[in-house]
Design an enzyme around this catalytic site. Structure first.
Site, PDB file in Angstrom:
ATOM      1  N   ARG A  55       0.648  -1.131  -0.117  1.00 17.70           N
ATOM      2  CA  ARG A  55       0.226  -0.229   0.025  1.00 17.70           C
ATOM      3  C   ARG A  55       0.718   1.384  -0.146  1.00 17.70           C
ATOM      4  NH1 ARG A  55      -2.628  -3.968   1.540  1.00 17.70           N
ATOM      5  NH2 ARG A  55      -0.767  -4.468   2.819  1.00 17.70           N
ATOM      6  N   THR A  56       1.725   1.162   0.934  1.00 16.57           N
ATOM      7  CA  THR A  56       2.596   2.782   1.075  1.00 16.57           C
ATOM      8  C   THR A  56       3.511   2.744  -0.351  1.00 16.57           C
ATOM      9  OG1 THR A  56       2.827   2.187   3.447  1.00 16.57           O
ATOM     10  CG2 THR A  56       4.144   3.703   2.160  1.00 16.57           C
ATOM     11  N   LYS A  84      24.567  -5.517  -2.178  1.00 19.42           N
ATOM     12  CA  LYS A  84      26.246  -5.662  -2.410  1.00 19.42           C
ATOM     13  C   LYS A  84      26.986  -4.843  -1.303  1.00 19.42           C
ATOM     14  CE  LYS A  84      25.360  -5.054  -7.431  1.00 19.42           C
ATOM     15  NZ  LYS A  84      25.759  -4.384  -8.645  1.00 19.42           N
ATOM     16  N   ARG A 105      11.723   3.754   2.752  1.00 18.59           N
ATOM     17  CA  ARG A 105      11.346   2.801   4.033  1.00 18.59           C
ATOM     18  C   ARG A 105      12.557   1.834   4.164  1.00 18.59           C
ATOM     19  NH1 ARG A 105       6.052  -0.756   4.492  1.00 18.59           N
ATOM     20  NH2 ARG A 105       5.309   1.330   5.204  1.00 18.59           N
ATOM     21  N   HIS A 133       6.048   6.178  11.314  1.00 18.31           N
ATOM     22  CA  HIS A 133       5.357   6.016   9.945  1.00 18.31           C
ATOM     23  C   HIS A 133       4.523   7.218   9.776  1.00 18.31           C
ATOM     24  CE1 HIS A 133       4.140   4.596   6.222  1.00 18.31           C
ATOM     25  NE2 HIS A 133       3.512   3.355   6.501  1.00 18.31           N
TER      26      HIS A 133
END
Length: 310
Positions: A55-56, A84, A105, A133
């Site tokens: 969703r985000t 990496k 995020r 959030h």
């Protein structure tokens, strides 16, 4: 980082007046989407998701595309140079040369703050570990504002994982600044709200209670904010299995709830809300996702300093 660059790392980066403005713009977007269709033409949003999201991430991408902009980025750390061994700092400094604004995020708390100090473009925290959030909080505030007609004088029940639930922490941070908000904290002892958040409630003089029984709390609630027990935050799978089914909202448990209760959930859900509740007119969690896109559109415009005139 330039002093002129605005970032959103915590919901406290926004004043109440700015939040109100974002809500007003989101409401105007709902009414007049065509007015905003080219607002971000030639602008690029980078979505850097070092942790899974549906969703985000998609709402950010949909928001930018609906503003006439474009999107680049990745949806997991494994598909980036982080696999990496590249540092967040190096990734951000690089991507800042490609995009006008970044939504990020990361599983590590504080990573977006570090990122904001390593680039000259606005950074939006799209969730950092069990910390904050803020764009979900903007989504929640817009939803409550539309459904309840106010952002003050109400009782909010927060149920489930209050220890690791970053959406819960951000929502409390935001609503503590509004008058007359009471909190009912519903969780097992192992997942109760962290002490630093309890201290914030006490410092603000907020009225709150901690209980373990959802049905006892139900009659007094204006808003019920359900959260899932997050498997990814547990170090011990046995603890997760023991706690994961602690709270399951069913139609029967709503028998004593208010007729205008607003049932919310940041999603994804596992089984903490029965699908039988979905048809209840008080279920607002899928409506939240609509609000999420619109308020993120408003936020992108705000951070880029773009004003859309009538």
């Amino acid at each position: 980082m330039s002093k002129d660059i605005r970032n959103l790392i915590s919901i406290l980066d926004l004043s109440i007046e700015e939040i109100d403005k974002l809500i007003n713009v989101a409401n105007d977007i709902e009414k007049n989407p065509e007015k905003y269709a080219e607002a971000c033409r030639h602008k690029q949003l980078a979505t850097l998701f070092f942790e899974p999201s549906t969703r985000t991430r998609l709402s950010f991408e949909s928001a930018m595309l609906s503003l006439g902009g474009s999107v680049l980025g990745f949806s997991s750390a494994n598909s980036s140079s982080a696999a990496k061994g590249e540092s967040v700092s190096d990734t951000i400094q690089t991507v800042g040369n490609y995009a006008d604004i970044i939504a990020m995020r990361h599983p590590k708390e504080g990573a977006p703050f570090v990122a904001a100090n390593r680039t000259q473009v606005p950074i939006i925290n799209a969730g950092d570990g069990g910390h904050f959030h803020p764009t979900q909080t903007l989504t929640d505030l817009l939803t409550i504002s539309r459904k309840k007609g106010r952002l003050k004088d109400m009782t909010i029940g927060l149920c489930g994982d209050l220890k690791f639930g970053r959406t819960v922490h951000s929502l409390i941070e935001a609503t503590l600044r509004y008058e007359g908000i009471k909190y009912v904290l519903i969780s097992p002892e192992e997942l109760r709200l962290p002490e630093y958040m309890i201290d914030k409630l006490k410092e603000a003089g907020a009225e709150f209670e901690e209980i373990t029984d959802l049905e006892v709390a139900m009659p007094k609630l204006d808003v019920l904010y359900m959260t899932r027990i997050q498997k990814e935050r547990f170090f011990n799978e046995e603890d997760y299995v023991r706690l994961k089914d602690t709270y399951i909202l069913t139609p029967e448990k709503l028998n004593n709830a208010k007729e205008d209760l607003c049932i919310m959930h940041p999603l994804p859900r596992v089984n903490e809300i029965s699908v039988k509740v979905d048809d209840d007119p008080r279920a607002c969690y899928f409506y939240q996702t609509r609000c999420g896109k619109q308020v993120r559109m408003a936020l992108i415009l705000f951070l880029l300093g773009i004003k859309v005139e009538d």
